[in-house]
Scaffold this active site. Structure first.
Site, PDB file in Angstrom:
ATOM      1  N   HIS A   1      99.614 -61.070  15.169  1.00 50.68           N
ATOM      2  CA  HIS A   1      98.076 -60.786  14.938  1.00 50.68           C
ATOM      3  C   HIS A   1      97.463 -62.112  15.591  1.00 50.68           C
ATOM      4  O   HIS A   1      98.166 -63.035  16.019  1.00 50.68           O
ATOM      5  CB  HIS A   1      97.940 -61.205  13.464  1.00 50.68           C
ATOM      6  CG  HIS A   1      98.213 -59.897  12.375  1.00 50.68           C
ATOM      7  ND1 HIS A   1      99.510 -60.172  12.065  1.00 50.68           N
ATOM      8  CD2 HIS A   1      98.000 -58.868  11.794  1.00 50.68           C
ATOM      9  CE1 HIS A   1      99.798 -59.164  11.032  1.00 50.68           C
ATOM     10  NE2 HIS A   1      98.780 -58.496  11.032  1.00 50.68           N
TER      11      HIS A   1
ATOM     12  N   ASP B   1      97.916 -65.367  13.785  1.00 49.37           N
ATOM     13  CA  ASP B   1      99.126 -65.995  13.774  1.00 49.37           C
ATOM     14  C   ASP B   1      99.540 -66.968  14.817  1.00 49.37           C
ATOM     15  O   ASP B   1     100.239 -67.865  14.245  1.00 49.37           O
ATOM     16  CB  ASP B   1     100.244 -64.908  13.920  1.00 49.37           C
ATOM     17  CG  ASP B   1     100.039 -63.791  12.807  1.00 49.37           C
ATOM     18  OD1 ASP B   1      99.590 -63.938  11.849  1.00 49.37           O
ATOM     19  OD2 ASP B   1     100.577 -62.484  13.358  1.00 49.37           O
TER      20      ASP B   1
END
Ligand code: XUL
Ligand code: CO
Length: 439
Positions: free
Chosen positions: A100, A103
């Site tokens: 993501h 992240d």
């Protein structure tokens, strides 16, 4: 950390008799199974969030994971995690990863700063990809963690949130294209609702469809050719998620004319939360021609929430790989371990045991499924079970040649019906035998 990687070295295949906890017992990447090397069937991927950013936190307590990057912060932390992540994948021979936006890069004070951080990290990841040959299976945007997404993302009641999400997904599509990402995932996050007392469900679903259409249009505009994937989940975090399961998503996509653009990313634990087996969801996607990719994990029937455990159930993995082989493979999708170590497994070494267990489980599952298919175990039974549709009245039914009048005339003359056994227990014992025998 460097010492740990040195001590562990590269994880090797040692065969099913090995007792070495840091060796593969079944996953032998180059071994040809069902006409292809195992690694091409399995296309294993590391989940960035569970592996590198997860802390071990749960609803009742703080994080427990001991990681070498604990003291770092900001972009320094982000880069360190990326370095370790790529070393980890190299040690395990994992050739793909998934992430993501949040992240890989810290959020800034403003959206502009956040997007700049993502750009800077994309440069860094691109360099690591080139150095290692590791590829991006899919990327996605996290539109559920930050408080601004409290009412959802594309289904938020607040149009400013919808716009913010547009900016995030626009950036992530550009980055996924730049990094050669083979897919792009939409998991619903908070796209659902808690109560109809404050929810315009029609507007929310229309808006979700509008958002997905904008993504399709933008991908076309920038020439992003990756596969779009929707990841169904019935609940968590909201009570009613709009992407409940494969069947619900198919209805949604067809309703809004989006069905040509999306396939499914099936997660095992989401399937069980929906009251289905993992195989059921894979099967529904496969028979509708939309099985795209897998988030491999498993839940715990006694806990009943999305525990995201590493998959160790060989029975489920065999049946999952059976669907994958019948699908002709997963590519450009793959098998991403959307799984985390338990809170009490807080040492870095536990991540190795977890991935080895998951990879071996699916490797064994692949071998079992291949053998079942080569021997036509279920196919022969299934063909026989439906043979009444290959001749006579059954043939006329499937060829669309008759209606109720002819059926009634036929039935009046053939009303002494004889059924035969479905032989479920016999088939289950055959499956067990294959699981025992495959080495
Ligand atoms: C949440 C989940 C996500 C998606 C990506 O249940 O599965 O991690 O896979 O957003
Ligand atoms: Co997932």
């Amino acid at each position: 950390m460097e010492q740990l990687f040195q001590k562990i070295g590269k994880i090797k295949y040692e065969g099913s008799d090995s007792k070495n906890p840091l060796a593969f017992k079944y996953y032998n990447p180059e071994e040809v199974v069902y006409k292809k090397p195992m690694k091409e069937h399995l296309r294993f991927a590391m989940s960035y969030w569970h592996t590198l950013t997860g802390t071990g936190m749960d609803p009742f307590g703080a994080g427990t994971n001991i990681r070498s990057w604990d003291k770092l912060s900001g972009m320094e932390l982000a880069k360190k995690r990326a370095d370790i992540g790529f070393q980890f994948m190299e040690a395990l021979g994992i050739e793909y990863y998934c992430f993501h936006d949040v992240d890989v890069a810290p959020e800034g004070e403003t959206l502009k700063e956040t997007l700049q951080n993502i750009d800077e990290m994309a440069d860094y990841l691109e360099k690591l990809q080139k150095q290692t040959g590791i590829k991006l299976l899919w990327a996605t945007s996290n539109m559920f963690s930050h408080p601004r997404f409290v009412h959802g993302a594309a289904t938020s009641c607040n149009a400013d949130v919808f716009a913010y999400c547009g900016a995030k997904v626009k950036k992530m599509l550009e980055i996924t294209k730049r990094l050669g990402g083979e897919n792009y995932v939409f998991w619903g996050g908070r796209e659902g609702y808690e109560t109809l007392l404050n929810t315009d469900s029609k507007l929310e679903m229309d808006n979700l469809a509008r958002f997905l259409r904008m993504a399709v249009d933008y991908a076309e505009k920038i020439g992003f050719k990756g596969q779009f994937l929707i990841e169904p989940k019935p609940k968590e975090p909201t009570k009613h998620q709009y992407d409940f399961d494969v069947a619900t998503v198919i209805g949604f996509l067809r309703n809004y004319g989006l069905e040509k653009h999306f396939k499914m990313n099936i997660e095992a634990n989401h399937a069980t939360l929906a009251g289905h087996t993992f195989q059921h969801e894979l099967n529904m996607a496969r028979i509708n021609g939309i099985l795209g990719s897998i988030d491999a994990n498993q839940g715990d029937l006694l806990l009943g929430w999305d525990t995201d455990q590493f998959p160790t159930n060989i029975y489920d993995a065999a049946l999952a790989m059976y669907e994958v082989l019948k699908n002709g493979g997963l590519a450009p999708g793959g098998l991403n371990f959307d799984a985390k170590v338990r809170r009490a497994s807080f040492e870095m070494e536990d991540l190795f045991y977890a991935y080895i267990a998951g990879m071996d489980t699916f490797a064994k599952g692949l071998k079992v499924a291949a053998k079942l298919l080569e021997d036509g175990v279920f196919e022969t039974m299934i063909e026989k079970r439906y043979e009444s549709y290959t001749v006579g009245i059954g043939k006329d039914i499937v060829e669309g040649k008759i209606g109720f009048e002819k059926l009634a005339a036929y039935a009046l003359k053939n009303d002494q019906i004889k059924n035969t056994s479905g032989k479920q227990e016999y088939l289950e014992s055959l499956l067990n035998q294959y699981i025992y025998e495959v080495k």
